[in-house]
Design a protein around this motif. Sequence first.
Motif, PDB file in Angstrom:
ATOM      1  N   THR A 106       0.828  -1.208   0.000  1.00 37.56           N
ATOM      2  CA  THR A 106       0.000   0.000   0.000  1.00 37.56           C
ATOM      3  C   THR A 106       0.858   1.251   0.000  1.00 37.56           C
ATOM      4  OG1 THR A 106      -1.739  -1.179   1.223  1.00 37.56           O
ATOM      5  CG2 THR A 106      -1.836   1.226   1.235  1.00 37.56           C
ATOM      6  N   PHE A 109       2.072   2.056  -3.455  1.00 35.65           N
ATOM      7  CA  PHE A 109       1.024   2.667  -4.276  1.00 35.65           C
ATOM      8  C   PHE A 109       0.757   4.116  -3.859  1.00 35.65           C
ATOM      9  CE2 PHE A 109      -0.623  -1.886  -4.799  1.00 35.65           C
ATOM     10  CZ  PHE A 109       0.039  -2.039  -6.001  1.00 35.65           C
ATOM     11  N   ILE A 110       0.732   4.369  -2.552  1.00 35.74           N
ATOM     12  CA  ILE A 110       0.475   5.735  -2.073  1.00 35.74           C
ATOM     13  C   ILE A 110       1.597   6.684  -2.498  1.00 35.74           C
ATOM     14  CG2 ILE A 110       0.350   7.179   0.007  1.00 35.74           C
ATOM     15  CD1 ILE A 110      -1.323   5.042   1.318  1.00 35.74           C
ATOM     16  N   SER A 112       3.407   6.387  -5.142  1.00 41.60           N
ATOM     17  CA  SER A 112       3.211   6.636  -6.573  1.00 41.60           C
ATOM     18  C   SER A 112       2.117   7.660  -6.811  1.00 41.60           C
ATOM     19  CB  SER A 112       2.847   5.330  -7.290  1.00 41.60           C
ATOM     20  OG  SER A 112       3.915   4.429  -7.267  1.00 41.60           O
ATOM     21  N   VAL A 113       1.035   7.543  -6.037  1.00 37.91           N
ATOM     22  CA  VAL A 113      -0.068   8.494  -6.150  1.00 37.91           C
ATOM     23  C   VAL A 113       0.404   9.904  -5.775  1.00 37.91           C
ATOM     24  CG1 VAL A 113      -2.276   9.176  -5.110  1.00 37.91           C
ATOM     25  CG2 VAL A 113      -1.921   6.821  -5.843  1.00 37.91           C
ATOM     26  N   SER A 143      -8.016   2.968  -3.794  1.00 37.45           N
ATOM     27  CA  SER A 143      -7.415   1.986  -4.705  1.00 37.45           C
ATOM     28  C   SER A 143      -6.044   1.530  -4.197  1.00 37.45           C
ATOM     29  CB  SER A 143      -7.265   2.590  -6.108  1.00 37.45           C
ATOM     30  OG  SER A 143      -8.517   2.938  -6.641  1.00 37.45           O
ATOM     31  N   SER A 144      -5.294   2.441  -3.604  1.00 37.66           N
ATOM     32  CA  SER A 144      -3.978   2.096  -3.051  1.00 37.66           C
ATOM     33  C   SER A 144      -4.112   1.095  -1.917  1.00 37.66           C
ATOM     34  CB  SER A 144      -3.261   3.355  -2.555  1.00 37.66           C
ATOM     35  OG  SER A 144      -3.022   4.257  -3.607  1.00 37.66           O
ATOM     36  N   TRP A 145      -5.059   1.328  -1.025  1.00 33.68           N
ATOM     37  CA  TRP A 145      -5.275   0.420   0.110  1.00 33.68           C
ATOM     38  C   TRP A 145      -5.779  -0.939  -0.363  1.00 33.68           C
ATOM     39  CZ3 TRP A 145      -3.829   0.996   5.096  1.00 33.68           C
ATOM     40  CH2 TRP A 145      -3.450   2.281   5.523  1.00 33.68           C
ATOM     41  N   GLY A 148      -3.029  -2.766  -2.351  1.00 40.71           N
ATOM     42  CA  GLY A 148      -1.965  -3.254  -1.487  1.00 40.71           C
ATOM     43  C   GLY A 148      -2.303  -4.573  -0.819  1.00 40.71           C
ATOM     44  N   SER A 206       5.455   0.438  -9.455  1.00 39.38           N
ATOM     45  CA  SER A 206       5.156   1.702  -8.784  1.00 39.38           C
ATOM     46  C   SER A 206       6.371   2.621  -8.783  1.00 39.38           C
ATOM     47  CB  SER A 206       4.681   1.453  -7.352  1.00 39.38           C
ATOM     48  OG  SER A 206       5.695   0.856  -6.564  1.00 39.38           O
TER      49      SER A 206
END
Length: 304
Positions: A106, A109-110, A112-113, A143-145, A148, A206
């Motif tokens: 996660t 991804f976060i 990257s966001v 979406s990240s959570w 992940g 990511s």
Amino acid sequence: NGTSVKELILLGFPGTWHFQVSLVVVFQLTYSLTVIGNASIIALVWTNRNLHTPMYFFLCNLSFLEIWYTMGVVPKAIGVMLGTSQTISFSVCILPLFFLLSLGSTECFILSVMAYDCYLAICYPLRYSSVMNSVLSARLALSSWLGGFLAISLLAFLTSRLRFCGPDVINHFLCDIDSCLALSCSDTWPVELATFLVSIIVVVASCVLTLVSYIYIISSILRIQSARGRKKAFSTCSAHLSVITIWYGSTMFLYVKPSAQNSLDLNKLVNTFNTLVTPLLNPFIYTLRNKEVKQALGRAFQKT
């Protein structure tokens, strides 16, 4: 086949009792600072309306994640070092392993966001508010959570099917993939392959997205005519750049490899950095290198 082992023993850090107590003090102090620091960021953003922007919304998600990431590691590690909770059943071992790997995915991804958010803010400043609105911010965070936790599901399932026939001592202060693979008497190839593929999909993909975002960001900053404008634009994302360098460097060392052949002692050292030092550094990096956060902190102290 041998007798199946139901319980595992976490070795922690070998050394004298005084060394163990010293480590406990360091772990406890770092744990307290990490929780207080990240919780302070969440409280600061929550109570300051001028910080109610996508950038700080994602920062709050990161701080919330870091709190749980640290809470999933340090209390158990302290128990292992004090000798009060060194024994752990395999089923209990798998749950925190899945939890920590999911939080780690996660975080990738976060980050990257957050890089994408920075890219929009620097490269498309006039369209930023209309593109990165509250709806898109919430969707990206959710979406990240979800991504992940879903990314680790197959790996957790395969790991839960491993058998242990002895020895039963894990050379670590927590359950990690490499230690479980080293002790398993099952065929570990499917787990190693799944670990490598998940690492490529989650960590490398990511990281590539983040790097691409920063290539565009840096090229856009270099085209700014005034030195003051370039400095202001770079300061917007410099804190995030520091965090991703630390995080991806250690994460790639631990997980992006075709087999679990690294030294377990070296893995333990890097894991300590990843689970203890990185969550502690994040709030300080964002606070000390962000003008808006420092101003909000100053107002908060003035009120008290």
